[in-house]
Design an enzyme around this catalytic site. Structure first.
Site, short mmCIF file in Angstrom:
data_model
loop_
_atom_site.label_atom_id
_atom_site.label_comp_id
_atom_site.label_asym_id
_atom_site.label_seq_id
_atom_site.Cartn_x
_atom_site.Cartn_y
_atom_site.Cartn_z
N CYS A 5 0.83 -1.17 -0.09
CA CYS A 5 0.09 0.03 -0.17
C CYS A 5 0.92 1.22 0.19
CB CYS A 5 -0.93 0.00 1.16
SG CYS A 5 -0.13 0.21 2.78
N CYS A 25 2.08 -4.76 5.60
CA CYS A 25 1.22 -4.57 6.74
C CYS A 25 0.06 -5.61 7.02
CB CYS A 25 0.69 -3.19 6.52
SG CYS A 25 -0.60 -2.94 5.39
N CYS A 89 -19.69 -36.38 -5.89
CA CYS A 89 -20.99 -36.55 -6.01
C CYS A 89 -21.71 -35.52 -6.90
CB CYS A 89 -21.97 -36.28 -4.80
SG CYS A 89 -23.74 -36.65 -4.99
N CYS A 111 -23.37 -42.20 -2.86
CA CYS A 111 -22.97 -40.74 -1.97
C CYS A 111 -23.33 -41.15 -0.49
CB CYS A 111 -23.51 -39.54 -2.41
SG CYS A 111 -23.29 -38.18 -1.54
N HIS A 129 -26.37 -44.83 -14.77
CA HIS A 129 -26.72 -45.51 -15.90
C HIS A 129 -26.70 -46.76 -16.24
CE1 HIS A 129 -22.64 -45.48 -17.50
NE2 HIS A 129 -22.52 -44.51 -17.04
N CYS A 188 -3.18 -17.09 -24.58
CA CYS A 188 -2.13 -18.20 -24.18
C CYS A 188 -3.01 -19.47 -23.84
CB CYS A 188 -1.68 -17.44 -22.81
SG CYS A 188 -0.60 -18.93 -21.94
N CYS A 201 -2.23 -27.91 -21.77
CA CYS A 201 -2.44 -27.41 -23.00
C CYS A 201 -4.19 -27.48 -23.50
CB CYS A 201 -1.94 -28.10 -24.40
SG CYS A 201 -2.11 -27.40 -26.03
#
Length: 328
Positions: A5, A25, A89, A111, A129, A188, A201
């Site tokens: 600061c 600080c 979960c 879960c 599924h 980037c 990447c």
């Protein structure tokens, strides 16, 4: 004076840190920690260096109990995400982690959080599924371990509440499967997942090393997409065929530049330093002459090391890595 600061503070306002000798600080450190924890940048580094702040320093400096609890939660999440057997979960508003080891043959997980009991798949980490194969993860289903994180070079997130990001703007971390959002504007492509710390990447979604963007993979450090196969092959063929001429030209330019440039550079530096000092004209001439003569003896050694190390490295890369990639 606080380096953050730039205000004068009494000595007792600068708390001592256990990771390094830097001082700031208390008010600046508290604000820095609030931002870091709220953005899930955990572990928190010192604001002046990469050293990680010890947890007891974070607890001592963070005044809000809610932020301290969030810091502990992020630390635990980072530890669990690093475990390849951890599954989260997928139910909304559930942050329960299931430690599943050896469940590849029996992929049905449940879960264990009280009141949840959601069943999900060990492989795709989606709701269970039983009658179909695993589906690829969709960006619309964000799990507690898949919060968009900000990489080191910056990630663009729509904080206005209405997301218009396309499918190409949201991808999955290859290590922890966290959803990463980035504006696909050609910036980037070196991404840093702050959930698990994985460097990957953006184009090929593979974990990268320092030479990933120098390898003949077609991935570019900047750009919206990798090179096409035709362009990549043409570039590799050009490197293989043109490497001897380019290396010879570069060595022919580098040898005289280094041999002559180092003595000139050292002479000018010593001359400028001697003019600022209280040396006499004879002493200045002597110091400049001695530095130039010393550089004339050192510059051939530097030139020989540069050419002797650089040329074999380039040849190894071109006729090793590039040729193997071209053959594949």
């Amino acid at each position: 004076e606080c380096p953050l600061c730039l205000l004068p503070q009494p000595p007792e306002a600068f708390p001592r840190l256990g990771c390094c000798s830097h001082r700031s600080c208390r008010g600046c450190l508290q604000q820095y920690l609030r931002l870091a924890v709220s953005e899930s940048r955990v572990p928190v580094a010192c604001p002046h260096c990469p050293a990680a702040l010890p947890p007891h320093d974070v607890h001592r400096l963070l005044p809000e109990p809610a932020l301290r609890d969030k810091y502990e939660e992020f630390l635990l999440r980072r530890l669990l995400v690093a475990d390849p057997g951890t599954r989260w979960c997928p139910a909304p508003d559930c942050s329960y982690a299931v430690l599943a080891h050896g469940c590849a043959e029996c992929p049905r997980l449940t879960c264990g959080r009280e009141g949840c009991g959601t069943e999900f798949c060990y492989h795709c980490r989606q709701p269970w599924h039983p009658d179909g194969p695993c589906a690829p993860p969709t960006p619309g289903l964000a799990t507690p371990s898949a919060q968009p994180e900000e990489p080191a070079h910056g990630e663009a997130l729509d904080r206005g509440g209405s997301s218009r990001a396309g499918a190409e703007d949201i991808k999955v971390c290859p290590r922890c499967s966290a959803f990463i959002m980035k504006v696909n504007d050609g910036s980037c492509n070196r991404m840093n997942c702050t959930v698990c710390g994985c460097l990957f990447c953006w184009l090929c979604l593979r974990e990268i090393s320092d030479v990933h963007f120098l390898s003949p993979s077609g991935c570019t450090f900047w750009g919206k997409r990798p090179w096409s196969r035709t362009r990549r092959i043409l570039w590799q063929l050009g490197m293989v065929l043109g490497a001897p001429m380019v290396i010879s030209l570069a060595a022919g330019v580098a040898v005289p530049v280094i041999t002559i440039g180092i003595p000139i550079y050292m002479g000018r530096k010593v001359l400028a330093a001697s003019r600022r000092s209280s040396l006499s004209g004879c002493q200045q001439c002597l110091s400049v002459t001695s530095s130039v003569l010393l550089s004339l003896f050192v510059s051939p050694i530097i030139t020989a090391l540069t050419v002797g190390v650089g040329v074999p490295l380039v040849l190894t890369y071109v006729y090793g890595t590039v040729v193997l990639s071209l053959c594949r």
